[in-house]
Design a protein around this motif. Structure first.
Motif, PDB file in Angstrom:
ATOM      1  N   ALA A  26       0.807  -1.239   0.000  1.00  0.00           N
ATOM      2  CA  ALA A  26       0.000   0.000   0.000  1.00  0.00           C
ATOM      3  C   ALA A  26       0.835   1.283   0.000  1.00  0.00           C
ATOM      4  CB  ALA A  26      -1.001   0.006   1.155  1.00  0.00           C
ATOM      5  N   ARG A  27       2.150   1.165  -0.179  1.00  0.00           N
ATOM      6  CA  ARG A  27       3.001   2.354  -0.230  1.00  0.00           C
ATOM      7  C   ARG A  27       2.552   3.316  -1.339  1.00  0.00           C
ATOM      8  NH1 ARG A  27       8.066   3.440   1.769  1.00  0.00           N
ATOM      9  NH2 ARG A  27       7.045   2.859   3.681  1.00  0.00           N
ATOM     10  N   VAL A  28       1.913   2.742  -2.348  1.00  0.00           N
ATOM     11  CA  VAL A  28       1.473   3.573  -3.485  1.00  0.00           C
ATOM     12  C   VAL A  28       0.469   4.656  -3.056  1.00  0.00           C
ATOM     13  CG1 VAL A  28      -0.484   2.152  -4.281  1.00  0.00           C
ATOM     14  CG2 VAL A  28       0.918   3.386  -5.945  1.00  0.00           C
ATOM     15  N   LEU A  29      -0.132   4.471  -1.885  1.00  0.00           N
ATOM     16  CA  LEU A  29      -1.061   5.499  -1.390  1.00  0.00           C
ATOM     17  C   LEU A  29      -0.324   6.808  -1.131  1.00  0.00           C
ATOM     18  CD1 LEU A  29      -3.247   3.333   1.034  1.00  0.00           C
ATOM     19  CD2 LEU A  29      -3.943   4.325  -1.159  1.00  0.00           C
ATOM     20  N   GLU A  30       1.015   6.706  -0.995  1.00  0.00           N
ATOM     21  CA  GLU A  30       1.813   7.930  -0.795  1.00  0.00           C
ATOM     22  C   GLU A  30       2.279   8.530  -2.122  1.00  0.00           C
ATOM     23  OE1 GLU A  30       4.932   6.867   1.992  1.00  0.00           O
ATOM     24  OE2 GLU A  30       3.429   5.870   3.245  1.00  0.00           O
ATOM     25  N   HIS A  31       1.777   7.981  -3.225  1.00  0.00           N
ATOM     26  CA  HIS A  31       2.144   8.475  -4.561  1.00  0.00           C
ATOM     27  C   HIS A  31       0.879   8.943  -5.288  1.00  0.00           C
ATOM     28  CE1 HIS A  31       6.358   6.733  -4.848  1.00  0.00           C
ATOM     29  NE2 HIS A  31       5.887   6.235  -3.711  1.00  0.00           N
ATOM     30  N   PRO A  32       0.397  10.126  -4.912  1.00  0.00           N
ATOM     31  CA  PRO A  32      -0.877  10.585  -5.473  1.00  0.00           C
ATOM     32  C   PRO A  32      -0.863  10.697  -6.995  1.00  0.00           C
ATOM     33  CG  PRO A  32       0.194  12.326  -4.164  1.00  0.00           C
ATOM     34  CD  PRO A  32       0.960  11.077  -3.938  1.00  0.00           C
ATOM     35  N   ASN A  33       0.334  10.944  -7.562  1.00  0.00           N
ATOM     36  CA  ASN A  33       0.386  11.052  -9.038  1.00  0.00           C
ATOM     37  C   ASN A  33       0.062   9.705  -9.694  1.00  0.00           C
ATOM     38  OD1 ASN A  33       2.836  10.144  -7.962  1.00  0.00           O
ATOM     39  ND2 ASN A  33       3.935  10.620  -9.851  1.00  0.00           N
ATOM     40  N   CYS A  34       0.486   8.603  -9.064  1.00  0.00           N
ATOM     41  CA  CYS A  34       0.188   7.275  -9.617  1.00  0.00           C
ATOM     42  C   CYS A  34      -1.302   6.949  -9.466  1.00  0.00           C
ATOM     43  CB  CYS A  34       1.017   6.195  -8.915  1.00  0.00           C
ATOM     44  SG  CYS A  34       2.769   6.306  -9.303  1.00  0.00           S
ATOM     45  N   LEU A  35      -1.862   7.340  -8.329  1.00  0.00           N
ATOM     46  CA  LEU A  35      -3.295   7.099  -8.099  1.00  0.00           C
ATOM     47  C   LEU A  35      -4.116   7.867  -9.136  1.00  0.00           C
ATOM     48  CD1 LEU A  35      -3.299   7.480  -4.203  1.00  0.00           C
ATOM     49  CD2 LEU A  35      -3.384   5.332  -5.485  1.00  0.00           C
ATOM     50  N   GLU A  36      -3.683   9.084  -9.386  1.00  0.00           N
ATOM     51  CA  GLU A  36      -4.370   9.938 -10.350  1.00  0.00           C
ATOM     52  C   GLU A  36      -4.259   9.345 -11.769  1.00  0.00           C
ATOM     53  OE1 GLU A  36      -6.125  12.579  -9.862  1.00  0.00           O
ATOM     54  OE2 GLU A  36      -6.306  13.373 -11.905  1.00  0.00           O
ATOM     55  N   LYS A  37      -3.038   8.875 -12.091  1.00  0.00           N
ATOM     56  CA  LYS A  37      -2.824   8.286 -13.423  1.00  0.00           C
ATOM     57  C   LYS A  37      -3.731   7.071 -13.628  1.00  0.00           C
ATOM     58  CE  LYS A  37       1.984   9.105 -14.703  1.00  0.00           C
ATOM     59  NZ  LYS A  37       3.306   8.478 -14.768  1.00  0.00           N
ATOM     60  N   ALA A  38      -3.850   6.263 -12.568  1.00  0.00           N
ATOM     61  CA  ALA A  38      -4.669   5.055 -12.668  1.00  0.00           C
ATOM     62  C   ALA A  38      -6.140   5.424 -12.873  1.00  0.00           C
ATOM     63  CB  ALA A  38      -4.498   4.196 -11.419  1.00  0.00           C
ATOM     64  N   PHE A  39      -6.599   6.395 -12.099  1.00  0.00           N
ATOM     65  CA  PHE A  39      -8.000   6.839 -12.215  1.00  0.00           C
ATOM     66  C   PHE A  39      -8.264   7.364 -13.631  1.00  0.00           C
ATOM     67  CE2 PHE A  39     -11.428   9.995 -11.650  1.00  0.00           C
ATOM     68  CZ  PHE A  39     -12.388   9.200 -11.039  1.00  0.00           C
ATOM     69  N   GLU A  40      -7.324   8.169 -14.125  1.00  0.00           N
ATOM     70  CA  GLU A  40      -7.481   8.756 -15.467  1.00  0.00           C
ATOM     71  C   GLU A  40      -7.449   7.669 -16.534  1.00  0.00           C
ATOM     72  OE1 GLU A  40      -8.406  11.767 -16.390  1.00  0.00           O
ATOM     73  OE2 GLU A  40      -8.623  12.178 -14.252  1.00  0.00           O
ATOM     74  N   LEU A  41      -6.566   6.687 -16.350  1.00  0.00           N
ATOM     75  CA  LEU A  41      -6.503   5.575 -17.319  1.00  0.00           C
ATOM     76  C   LEU A  41      -7.867   4.893 -17.414  1.00  0.00           C
ATOM     77  CD1 LEU A  41      -3.721   2.975 -17.855  1.00  0.00           C
ATOM     78  CD2 LEU A  41      -6.026   2.154 -17.402  1.00  0.00           C
ATOM     79  N   GLY A  42      -8.460   4.642 -16.239  1.00  0.00           N
ATOM     80  CA  GLY A  42      -9.778   4.007 -16.214  1.00  0.00           C
ATOM     81  C   GLY A  42     -10.818   4.847 -16.941  1.00  0.00           C
ATOM     82  N   LYS A  43     -10.762   6.138 -16.702  1.00  0.00           N
ATOM     83  CA  LYS A  43     -11.747   7.028 -17.330  1.00  0.00           C
ATOM     84  C   LYS A  43     -11.582   7.112 -18.843  1.00  0.00           C
ATOM     85  CE  LYS A  43     -12.579  11.176 -15.807  1.00  0.00           C
ATOM     86  NZ  LYS A  43     -12.630  12.423 -15.020  1.00  0.00           N
ATOM     87  N   LYS A  44     -10.340   6.865 -19.303  1.00  0.00           N
ATOM     88  CA  LYS A  44     -10.078   6.988 -20.740  1.00  0.00           C
ATOM     89  C   LYS A  44     -10.529   5.752 -21.527  1.00  0.00           C
ATOM     90  CE  LYS A  44      -5.803   9.231 -20.497  1.00  0.00           C
ATOM     91  NZ  LYS A  44      -4.436   9.075 -20.918  1.00  0.00           N
ATOM     92  N   ILE A  45     -10.676   4.616 -20.851  1.00  0.00           N
ATOM     93  CA  ILE A  45     -10.958   3.366 -21.581  1.00  0.00           C
ATOM     94  C   ILE A  45     -12.135   3.507 -22.556  1.00  0.00           C
ATOM     95  CG2 ILE A  45     -11.659   0.928 -21.335  1.00  0.00           C
ATOM     96  CD1 ILE A  45      -9.891   0.836 -18.810  1.00  0.00           C
ATOM     97  N   PRO A  46     -13.276   4.015 -22.109  1.00  0.00           N
ATOM     98  CA  PRO A  46     -14.430   4.077 -23.033  1.00  0.00           C
ATOM     99  C   PRO A  46     -14.175   4.958 -24.247  1.00  0.00           C
ATOM    100  CG  PRO A  46     -15.129   4.397 -20.766  1.00  0.00           C
ATOM    101  CD  PRO A  46     -13.644   4.459 -20.761  1.00  0.00           C
ATOM    102  N   ARG A  47     -13.236   5.897 -24.127  1.00  0.00           N
ATOM    103  CA  ARG A  47     -12.957   6.793 -25.261  1.00  0.00           C
ATOM    104  C   ARG A  47     -12.348   6.043 -26.440  1.00  0.00           C
ATOM    105  NH1 ARG A  47      -9.726  11.494 -22.367  1.00  0.00           N
ATOM    106  NH2 ARG A  47     -11.111  11.762 -20.592  1.00  0.00           N
ATOM    107  N   TYR A  48     -11.824   4.843 -26.170  1.00  0.00           N
ATOM    108  CA  TYR A  48     -11.253   4.053 -27.265  1.00  0.00           C
ATOM    109  C   TYR A  48     -12.326   3.313 -28.057  1.00  0.00           C
ATOM    110  CZ  TYR A  48      -6.572   5.028 -25.637  1.00  0.00           C
ATOM    111  OH  TYR A  48      -5.405   5.676 -25.314  1.00  0.00           O
ATOM    112  N   PHE A  49     -13.572   3.455 -27.599  1.00  0.00           N
ATOM    113  CA  PHE A  49     -14.675   2.789 -28.304  1.00  0.00           C
ATOM    114  C   PHE A  49     -15.565   3.848 -28.936  1.00  0.00           C
ATOM    115  CE2 PHE A  49     -13.048  -0.063 -25.164  1.00  0.00           C
ATOM    116  CZ  PHE A  49     -13.045  -1.286 -25.813  1.00  0.00           C
TER     117      PHE A  49
END
Ligand SMILES: Cc1cc2nc3c(=O)[nH]c(=O)nc-3n(C[C@H](O)[C@H](O)[C@H](O)COP(=O)(O)O)c2cc1C
Length: 190
Positions: free
Chosen positions: A166-189
């Motif tokens: 859970a160290r990644v919780l201290e890396h907000p940029n990675c959390l943000e990137k993951a959230f954004e990646l998820g949000k982008k998925i439907p745009r590929y369709f």
């Protein structure tokens, strides 16, 4: 839209799972309902090289891979999250990949055409260190695997320097990137 998320880490609540769940949060924020599987909780062996798929392109080993074949076949988008283990992917992920030899046989030896449209593939990696060559290696293996299952790697990112659970919780940029990646998925369709 069928989105399948695959957790490659054996550590529940670890860095890969936190990022995978963040990506799924992004997907869900758009009203979609992705499915998630945890490889380490399934029972399957690596490829036995038995030749059982030689004539049909189908694996004859009856274990949980049969369920994975079906789910991945039906998925339109695949999101794999995994740690780097020894410069590569964990055995759980590699075992799944090797079991796609039957699909490789179907495609390249038996020349069976898959009428399904190309899937979209997404990859999230984490590691304790920050060696670019390890990420490249893991990504290259996944790109190959995706190609065999009929998916194009659309986006990937690596979150280095995370070791403890859970160290990644201290890396907000990675959390943000993951959230954004998820949000982008439907745009590929379209
Ligand atoms: C068997 C094993 C091998 C590992 N090999 C590497 C490695 O080669 N390079 C690295 O940077 N981290 C390595 N790590 C550290 C993990 O990549 C790191 O702890 C990661 O955050 C684990 O992700 P998880 O919490 O999702 O399981 C290894 C960890 C384990 C357990």
């Amino acid at each position: 839209m069928k989105i399948l998320a695959i957790l490659g880490s054996p550590r529940r609540g670890g860095n890969s799972e936190i990022l995978l769940d963040k990506a799924l949060e992004g997907v869900k924020s758009l009203g979609l309902e992705p499915e998630k599987i945890v490889l380490n909780e399934l029972k399957f062996a690596g490829c036995q090289e038995c030749g059982g798929c030689d004539k049909t392109g189908r694996c004859i080993v009856n274990d949980d891979m049969q369920m994975i074949y079906k789910k991945l076949d039906e998925a339109e988008a695949v999101v794999l999250a995994s740690p780097i283990f020894f410069g590569s992917l964990p055995a759980q992920v590699k075992a799944m990949i090797d079991r796609y030899q039957c699909i490789w046989v179907a495609k390249y030896v038996l020349e069976k055409k898959n009428p399904a449209p190309l899937k979209k593939g997404f990859l999230i990696l984490v590691s304790a260190g920050s060696r670019g060559s390890f990420f490249k290696n893991a990504e290259s293996i996944v790109r190959n695997f995706f190609a065999v299952l009929g998916a194009e790697l659309k986006e990937s990112f690596c979150c280095p320097n995370v070791d403890k659970k859970a160290r990644v919780l201290e890396h907000p940029n990675c959390l943000e990137k993951a959230f954004e990646l998820g949000k982008k998925i439907p745009r590929y369709f379209p």
